[in-house]
Design a protein around this motif. Structure first.
Motif, short mmCIF file in Angstrom:
data_model
loop_
_atom_site.label_atom_id
_atom_site.label_comp_id
_atom_site.label_asym_id
_atom_site.label_seq_id
_atom_site.Cartn_x
_atom_site.Cartn_y
_atom_site.Cartn_z
N LEU A 58 0.90 -1.30 0.08
CA LEU A 58 0.25 0.55 0.12
C LEU A 58 1.04 1.63 0.26
CD1 LEU A 58 -2.70 -1.10 2.24
CD2 LEU A 58 -3.13 -1.24 -0.26
N LYS A 59 2.01 1.15 1.08
CA LYS A 59 2.65 2.29 0.79
C LYS A 59 3.54 2.35 -0.78
CE LYS A 59 3.80 1.94 5.79
NZ LYS A 59 5.11 2.33 6.80
N THR A 60 3.84 1.47 -1.19
CA THR A 60 4.00 1.79 -2.64
C THR A 60 3.66 3.00 -3.79
OG1 THR A 60 5.67 -0.17 -2.04
CG2 THR A 60 5.45 0.59 -4.52
N LEU A 61 2.01 1.56 -3.37
CA LEU A 61 1.05 2.42 -4.36
C LEU A 61 0.53 4.28 -4.24
CD1 LEU A 61 -1.76 -0.17 -3.78
CD2 LEU A 61 0.38 0.39 -6.08
N TYR A 62 1.03 4.66 -3.12
CA TYR A 62 0.88 5.93 -2.27
C TYR A 62 2.28 6.71 -2.04
CZ TYR A 62 0.43 4.64 2.31
OH TYR A 62 0.66 4.69 3.88
N ALA A 63 3.14 5.94 -2.98
CA ALA A 63 5.11 6.43 -3.68
C ALA A 63 5.43 6.50 -1.92
CB ALA A 63 4.41 7.89 -3.68
#
Length: 236
Positions: free
Chosen positions: A51-56
């Motif tokens: 999830l953190k990767t998806l919102y950078a």
């Protein structure tokens, strides 16, 4: 809910890292506009890192991906706020300012994301609070609200900029079952209005009562219920 085939999330052969540890590998999936998707897996399986990767918040170092038309690979830091304006992000632990009223919490986000017209701010503030069933709490402090009400404030905050995708990381994890189900039904209402939702959860009852597509983090992979068979009995 019918949804468009145009993806709001698209990952291809992505590797997900937490610090220097590769926690997920060969991650490939799309999420379409208006789709509701669960993200499940045991604690430590890589859900939050994904999830953190998806919102950078975490870099995408290997593979390709885009969210809301923004490329994740090598995204520039000055682009990240613009990506996040297209997203609604809901956390388990609320992350509200407890020294500010509900209205001040929301106005802070609005000002930070480019809202300047006071009349429009006031109108939008009332709209999002009504939408989550909290039309009369704008002048209350967060500590004066129940846990469920605080989470509704967080959801209202995430709706301010009409996101194309809401990312929710265990949004009912700190709530009792009845309150949690009310929050879940609110997410479904938002989804039915056209917003895609990706929700990480450990709540088995949600998967049974509100069935939807499931992505499962398992042994360094992301399994997709649209492509692979796995039952709810061994979901974790």
């Amino acid at each position: 809910m019918s949804f468009s085939s145009e993806p709001v999330v698209s990952l291809r052969d992505a590797a997900i890292f937490q610090d220097d540890n590769r926690v997920l590998d060969n991650v490939t999936f799309d999420i379409s506009k208006g789709e509701f998707v669960y993200l499940v897996g045991r604690t430590g399986s890589g859900k939050s890192s994904l999830l953190k990767t998806l919102y950078a918040d975490l870099d995408l170092r290997l593979g390709d991906g885009q969210v809301a038309s923004y490329p994740l690979r090598d995204i520039k830091r000055n682009q990240v706020p613009f990506l996040r304006r297209k997203l609604g992000i809901v956390f388990q632990d609320f992350q509200l300012f407890y020294d500010r009223t509900v209205a001040e919490n929301l106005v802070f986000v609005m000002r930070a994301t480019g809202w300047t017209d006071s009349a429009k701010i006031k109108k939008r503030l009332a709209e999002v609070l009504m939408r989550v069933g909290l039309g009369s709490v704008d002048n209350k402090m967060p500590h004066q609200l129940s846990g469920g009400e605080q989470q509704r404030v967080v959801i209202a905050r995430s709706l301010i900029n009409e996101p194309v995708l809401m990312i929710a990381d265990e949004p009912t994890g700190n709530l009792d079952p009845e309150v949690g189900e009310g929050i879940m039904r609110l997410f479904l209402e938002i989804n039915n209005s056209g917003t895609a939702i990706l929700m990480a959860t450990h709540n088995h009852k949600f998967l049974q009562d509100f069935p939807a597509r499931i992505l499962k983090c398992d042994n360094g992979r992301v399994l997709d219920s649209q492509k692979e068979k796995f039952g709810l009995t061994n979901i974790w």
